[in-house]
Scaffold this motif. Structure first.
Motif, PDB file in Angstrom:
ATOM      1  N   ALA A  94      33.692  53.924  35.633  1.00 12.54           N
ATOM      2  CA  ALA A  94      34.288  52.993  36.588  1.00 12.54           C
ATOM      3  C   ALA A  94      33.924  51.550  36.246  1.00 12.54           C
ATOM      4  O   ALA A  94      34.755  50.646  36.382  1.00 12.54           O
ATOM      5  CB  ALA A  94      33.827  53.333  38.007  1.00 12.54           C
ATOM      6  N   SER A  95      32.698  51.331  35.776  1.00 14.36           N
ATOM      7  CA  SER A  95      32.258  49.979  35.426  1.00 14.36           C
ATOM      8  C   SER A  95      33.062  49.427  34.253  1.00 14.36           C
ATOM      9  O   SER A  95      33.436  48.239  34.243  1.00 14.36           O
ATOM     10  CB  SER A  95      30.767  49.976  35.072  1.00 14.36           C
ATOM     11  OG  SER A  95      29.989  50.369  36.179  1.00 14.36           O
ATOM     12  N   ILE A  96      33.342  50.262  33.271  1.00 17.62           N
ATOM     13  CA  ILE A  96      34.126  49.832  32.109  1.00 17.62           C
ATOM     14  C   ILE A  96      35.570  49.533  32.513  1.00 17.62           C
ATOM     15  O   ILE A  96      36.156  48.524  32.108  1.00 17.62           O
ATOM     16  CB  ILE A  96      34.084  50.906  31.005  1.00 17.62           C
ATOM     17  CG1 ILE A  96      32.662  51.013  30.440  1.00 17.62           C
ATOM     18  CG2 ILE A  96      35.073  50.582  29.895  1.00 17.62           C
ATOM     19  CD1 ILE A  96      32.456  52.183  29.502  1.00 17.62           C
ATOM     20  N   VAL A  97      36.146  50.409  33.328  1.00 15.90           N
ATOM     21  CA  VAL A  97      37.520  50.199  33.796  1.00 15.90           C
ATOM     22  C   VAL A  97      37.615  48.900  34.599  1.00 15.90           C
ATOM     23  O   VAL A  97      38.535  48.088  34.400  1.00 15.90           O
ATOM     24  CB  VAL A  97      38.002  51.396  34.645  1.00 15.90           C
ATOM     25  CG1 VAL A  97      39.322  51.070  35.342  1.00 15.90           C
ATOM     26  CG2 VAL A  97      38.161  52.635  33.780  1.00 15.90           C
ATOM     27  N   MET A  98      36.666  48.671  35.493  1.00 15.30           N
ATOM     28  CA  MET A  98      36.702  47.471  36.325  1.00 15.30           C
ATOM     29  C   MET A  98      36.419  46.207  35.508  1.00 15.30           C
ATOM     30  O   MET A  98      36.957  45.137  35.815  1.00 15.30           O
ATOM     31  CB  MET A  98      35.688  47.583  37.467  1.00 15.30           C
ATOM     32  CG  MET A  98      36.082  48.562  38.559  1.00 15.30           C
ATOM     33  SD  MET A  98      37.530  48.039  39.538  1.00 15.30           S
ATOM     34  CE  MET A  98      38.864  48.882  38.670  1.00 15.30           C
ATOM     35  N   LEU A  99      35.601  46.318  34.450  1.00 13.84           N
ATOM     36  CA  LEU A  99      35.360  45.156  33.595  1.00 13.84           C
ATOM     37  C   LEU A  99      36.639  44.769  32.861  1.00 13.84           C
ATOM     38  O   LEU A  99      36.986  43.582  32.771  1.00 13.84           O
ATOM     39  CB  LEU A  99      34.248  45.456  32.599  1.00 13.84           C
ATOM     40  CG  LEU A  99      33.891  44.313  31.630  1.00 13.84           C
ATOM     41  CD1 LEU A  99      33.456  43.065  32.398  1.00 13.84           C
ATOM     42  CD2 LEU A  99      32.796  44.754  30.660  1.00 13.84           C
ATOM     43  N   GLY A 100      37.348  45.765  32.354  1.00 12.66           N
ATOM     44  CA  GLY A 100      38.618  45.485  31.686  1.00 12.66           C
ATOM     45  C   GLY A 100      39.633  44.887  32.644  1.00 12.66           C
ATOM     46  O   GLY A 100      40.300  43.893  32.332  1.00 12.66           O
ATOM     47  N   GLY A 101      39.747  45.482  33.832  1.00 12.16           N
ATOM     48  CA  GLY A 101      40.672  44.961  34.827  1.00 12.16           C
ATOM     49  C   GLY A 101      40.294  43.556  35.269  1.00 12.16           C
ATOM     50  O   GLY A 101      41.161  42.687  35.439  1.00 12.16           O
ATOM     51  N   SER A 102      38.986  43.305  35.434  1.00  8.70           N
ATOM     52  CA  SER A 102      38.509  41.981  35.849  1.00  8.70           C
ATOM     53  C   SER A 102      38.810  40.931  34.784  1.00  8.70           C
ATOM     54  O   SER A 102      39.138  39.780  35.107  1.00  8.70           O
ATOM     55  CB  SER A 102      36.999  42.016  36.124  1.00  8.70           C
ATOM     56  OG  SER A 102      36.696  42.853  37.216  1.00  8.70           O
ATOM     57  N   PHE A 103      38.693  41.319  33.520  1.00  6.88           N
ATOM     58  CA  PHE A 103      38.981  40.386  32.423  1.00  6.88           C
ATOM     59  C   PHE A 103      40.412  39.877  32.509  1.00  6.88           C
ATOM     60  O   PHE A 103      40.665  38.665  32.515  1.00  6.88           O
ATOM     61  CB  PHE A 103      38.732  41.077  31.081  1.00  6.88           C
ATOM     62  CG  PHE A 103      39.163  40.273  29.891  1.00  6.88           C
ATOM     63  CD1 PHE A 103      38.347  39.256  29.394  1.00  6.88           C
ATOM     64  CD2 PHE A 103      40.376  40.521  29.264  1.00  6.88           C
ATOM     65  CE1 PHE A 103      38.752  38.507  28.302  1.00  6.88           C
ATOM     66  CE2 PHE A 103      40.780  39.776  28.163  1.00  6.88           C
ATOM     67  CZ  PHE A 103      39.970  38.767  27.680  1.00  6.88           C
ATOM     68  N   PHE A 104      41.358  40.792  32.602  1.00  5.03           N
ATOM     69  CA  PHE A 104      42.763  40.382  32.654  1.00  5.03           C
ATOM     70  C   PHE A 104      43.111  39.700  33.978  1.00  5.03           C
ATOM     71  O   PHE A 104      43.881  38.744  34.005  1.00  5.03           O
ATOM     72  CB  PHE A 104      43.668  41.586  32.420  1.00  5.03           C
ATOM     73  CG  PHE A 104      43.717  42.031  30.991  1.00  5.03           C
ATOM     74  CD1 PHE A 104      44.476  41.332  30.062  1.00  5.03           C
ATOM     75  CD2 PHE A 104      42.990  43.131  30.560  1.00  5.03           C
ATOM     76  CE1 PHE A 104      44.513  41.735  28.729  1.00  5.03           C
ATOM     77  CE2 PHE A 104      43.028  43.540  29.242  1.00  5.03           C
ATOM     78  CZ  PHE A 104      43.783  42.835  28.313  1.00  5.03           C
TER      79      PHE A 104
END
Length: 353
Positions: free
Chosen positions: A87-97
């Protein structure tokens, strides 16, 4: 002491202030091109500046609340480490964009005003490094990138992103409509807690029409601890962004922009102390609702009190360089304290892998 010595010290002080103000303009005025940015193709640099990727505070002010939501949901559900990492990796990617899209949109709408403010006049759009059309295309592509990460979240999570999308779309105009634009920004950023809990499969809205289990949920429509952390995060944003807003308060008054800094001016600090007290109380309540251990209170609540208290006590709201310095470091310390407090509780529950 000789006049020559006094003049020398005064000159040194003025040079230091000029250096700090230049650094501020470079980093958040849209002209930063040092470090890793200097290794990029020249045509990429304005887009890095538009997205505020260097320094990465802009990304992490969006990612921090998502991470808070992930860890809080993991504590509530006693989730395994592997689920938290995913979940942390998914949210980091989403937060980046999402960060790229949000800053691109904000600068696109603010470009006419940014031209009139010294600190922001050199941002990519006002200085002509990126055309409004190119900025719009960049914003749309980044928004699509952010939306694609919703596909990696549990089913039914996408609908929870709608309030944040609406708030982020409106935020650039909030500075024209209300003195409490910091509350709008706080809502948008704190919504990351909602999305972070969704990424863990925990739906935060459980009361009212969603089916209440107790009086709290009937009234607030939300899981109590998530609601407290959400409100605390809003206040955290209002505190640091009000200090950030004091950098441009004179220019904002001239061009007709509104903010808490414009409304309260020299009386801002008493308000910030009140907000800090409420924030710490909300963090304490969040921990109390879940019977968290002492480390959470010491690290999250105590750390926030110390870091933000030092920020409020020491910042000189009349000096742009002071506002920038305390925003830059106080933000990281408070965010790290909340994250550390939540992680300490997660470790205490001894999650599986």
């Amino acid at each position: 002491m000789s006049g020559k010595t006094i003049n020398g010290k005064q000159q040194h002080s003025e040079e230091a202030a000029a250096f700090q103000n230049n650094a501020l303009a470079q980093q958040y005025g849209g002209g930063h091109a040092g470090g890793w940015v200097s290794r990029l193709p020249p045509s990429w640099v304005p887009y890095v500046q538009l997205a505020r990727l260097s320094p990465p505070a802009a990304l992490f002010l969006i990612y921090f609340p998502h991470f808070f939501g992930i860890v809080l949901a993991a504590i509530i559900q006693r989730s395994p480490v592997s689920q938290v990492l995913r979940a942390s990796i998914v949210m980091l990617g989403g937060s980046f964009f999402f960060s790229n899209a949000a800053h691109g949109w904000n600068d696109l709408i603010d470009a006419p005003i940014d031209k009139s403010i010294a600190r922001t006049s050199k941002r990519p759009i006002p200085r002509g490094a990126i055309s409004p059309r190119a900025a719009f295309i960049f914003t749309v592509t980044q928004a699509i990138g952010a939306a694609s990460f919703l596909l990696l979240m549990p089913e039914g999570s996408a609908i929870y992103a709608i309030p944040n999308i609406i708030g982020t779309y409106y935020y650039p105009w909030a500075k024209r409509h209300t003195n409490f634009a910091q509350l709008v920004l706080g809502f948008c950023l704190a919504w990351g807690i909602i999305m972070g809990s969704c990424a863990m499969g925990l739906k935060p809205f459980v009361g009212g029409p969603f089916g209440a289990r107790n009086v709290w949920e009937e009234f607030f429509w939300a899981e109590p601890s998530i609601a407290c952390l959400f409100l605390a995060c809003i206040l955290w944003t209002v505190i640091y962004d009000s200090i950030y807003a004091h950098q441009d308060v004179k220019d904002d008054i001239k061009v007709g922009l509104k903010s808490i800094a414009v409304l309260f001016k020299d009386r801002t600090k008493p308000l910030l102390w009140l907000l800090l007290g409420c924030m710490v109380a909300l963090l304490y309540t969040c921990g109390n609702l879940l019977d968290m251990g002492i480390p959470f209170y010491v690290i999250a609540a105590g750390g926030s009190l110390l870091s933000l208290g030092a920020m409020i006590a020491n910042v000189d709201l009349k000096e742009s360089s002071s506002c920038w310095w305390w925003f830059r470091y106080g933000f990281w310390l408070a965010g790290g304290a909340i994250a550390g407090g939540l992680l300490s509780e997660y470790v205490l529950i001894e999650p599986g892998l």
